[in-house]
Scaffold this motif. Structure first.
Motif, PDB file in Angstrom:
ATOM      1  N   MET A 100       0.833  -1.210   0.000  1.00 23.85           N
ATOM      2  CA  MET A 100       0.000   0.000   0.000  1.00 23.85           C
ATOM      3  C   MET A 100       0.868   1.261   0.000  1.00 23.85           C
ATOM      4  O   MET A 100       1.733   1.423   0.863  1.00 23.85           O
ATOM      5  CB  MET A 100      -0.899   0.004   1.241  1.00 23.85           C
ATOM      6  CG  MET A 100      -1.873   1.155   1.310  1.00 23.85           C
ATOM      7  SD  MET A 100      -3.215   1.063   0.124  1.00 23.85           S
ATOM      8  CE  MET A 100      -4.155  -0.302   0.743  1.00 23.85           C
ATOM      9  N   PRO A 101       0.649   2.165  -0.969  1.00 26.90           N
ATOM     10  CA  PRO A 101       1.367   3.448  -0.923  1.00 26.90           C
ATOM     11  C   PRO A 101       0.968   4.204   0.348  1.00 26.90           C
ATOM     12  O   PRO A 101      -0.210   4.248   0.702  1.00 26.90           O
ATOM     13  CB  PRO A 101       0.863   4.189  -2.168  1.00 26.90           C
ATOM     14  CG  PRO A 101       0.234   3.157  -3.028  1.00 26.90           C
ATOM     15  CD  PRO A 101      -0.237   2.066  -2.123  1.00 26.90           C
ATOM     16  N   SER A 102       1.932   4.763   1.023  1.00 27.09           N
ATOM     17  CA  SER A 102       1.634   5.444   2.286  1.00 27.09           C
ATOM     18  C   SER A 102       0.971   6.791   2.042  1.00 27.09           C
ATOM     19  O   SER A 102       1.203   7.445   1.022  1.00 27.09           O
ATOM     20  CB  SER A 102       2.910   5.626   3.111  1.00 27.09           C
ATOM     21  OG  SER A 102       3.716   6.624   2.520  1.00 27.09           O
ATOM     22  N   ASP A 103       0.151   7.182   3.008  1.00 27.54           N
ATOM     23  CA  ASP A 103      -0.475   8.501   2.940  1.00 27.54           C
ATOM     24  C   ASP A 103       0.583   9.598   2.978  1.00 27.54           C
ATOM     25  O   ASP A 103       0.434  10.642   2.348  1.00 27.54           O
ATOM     26  CB  ASP A 103      -1.470   8.684   4.092  1.00 27.54           C
ATOM     27  CG  ASP A 103      -2.703   7.804   3.947  1.00 27.54           C
ATOM     28  OD1 ASP A 103      -3.025   7.407   2.803  1.00 27.54           O
ATOM     29  OD2 ASP A 103      -3.335   7.507   4.978  1.00 27.54           O
ATOM     30  N   ALA A 104       1.672   9.342   3.713  1.00 30.71           N
ATOM     31  CA  ALA A 104       2.748  10.331   3.806  1.00 30.71           C
ATOM     32  C   ALA A 104       3.413  10.539   2.447  1.00 30.71           C
ATOM     33  O   ALA A 104       3.717  11.676   2.067  1.00 30.71           O
ATOM     34  CB  ALA A 104       3.783   9.889   4.836  1.00 30.71           C
TER      35      ALA A 104
END
Length: 166
Positions: A100-104
């Motif tokens: 999952m690509p991080s929100d950051a």
């Protein structure tokens, strides 16, 4: 007696600018969407990144307007991948979390894009036109350099009939 050009202020700024470009070129390596100035990575020619090539999250990363289309495409890919992973039901939670690509990271890419666009908006029409011309030249040169001299080698296809001879 004529005063030398460098003492009158002519020529010196250009020499300083050329020197700065050379200094930066020596102390940086190209990375996706910009350049890296992290000393151990530069010394290794770009093959020793301590943050495992998560460039946008590193203080040694820098980018410029010529990478704006690439950053926007990368953001779109991250958002697409995030939605695709949320829809996956037959994968372990740890595997989905790793992929999952991080929100950051998404926020950082959005900030970079916003900052580049804001800087572009602060320019006059003439300056913007000059920048766009320069960007077109840089992107064309970058595309040519990437393709020159780099042979493409595909992964060998598996031999589905090992008992057969060629």
């Amino acid at each position: 007696m004529a005063v030398p050009a460098r003492r009158r202020g002519r020529g010196f700024p250009k020499a300083l600018l050329d020197s700065e470009h050379a200094r930066r070129a020596i102390g940086e390596v190209a990375v996706p969407y910009g350049s890296c100035s992290e000393p151990s990575n530069v010394a290794a020619g770009g093959d020793d990144c301590p943050v495992r090539f998560r460039c946008v999250g590193c203080a040694h990363f820098s980018t410029d307007i010529s990478y704006l289309p690439d950053l926007e495409a990368y953001l779109a890919d991250l958002l697409r991948n995030r939605e695709r992973l949320r829809a996956v039901v037959d994968a372990d939670d740890w595997a989905k979390a790793e992929a999952m690509p991080s929100d950051a990271e998404i926020s950082r890419i959005r900030q970079l894009i916003s900052r580049v666009k804001a800087d572009l908006d602060d320019l006059t029409e003439e300056e913007r036109a000059q920048i766009q011309k320069s960007v077109a030249v840089i992107r064309a040169a970058r595309n040519k350099v990437v393709g020159l001299g780099m042979p493409r080698v595909r992964q060998p296809l598996p031999d589905i009939r090992p008992e057969r001879t060629a």
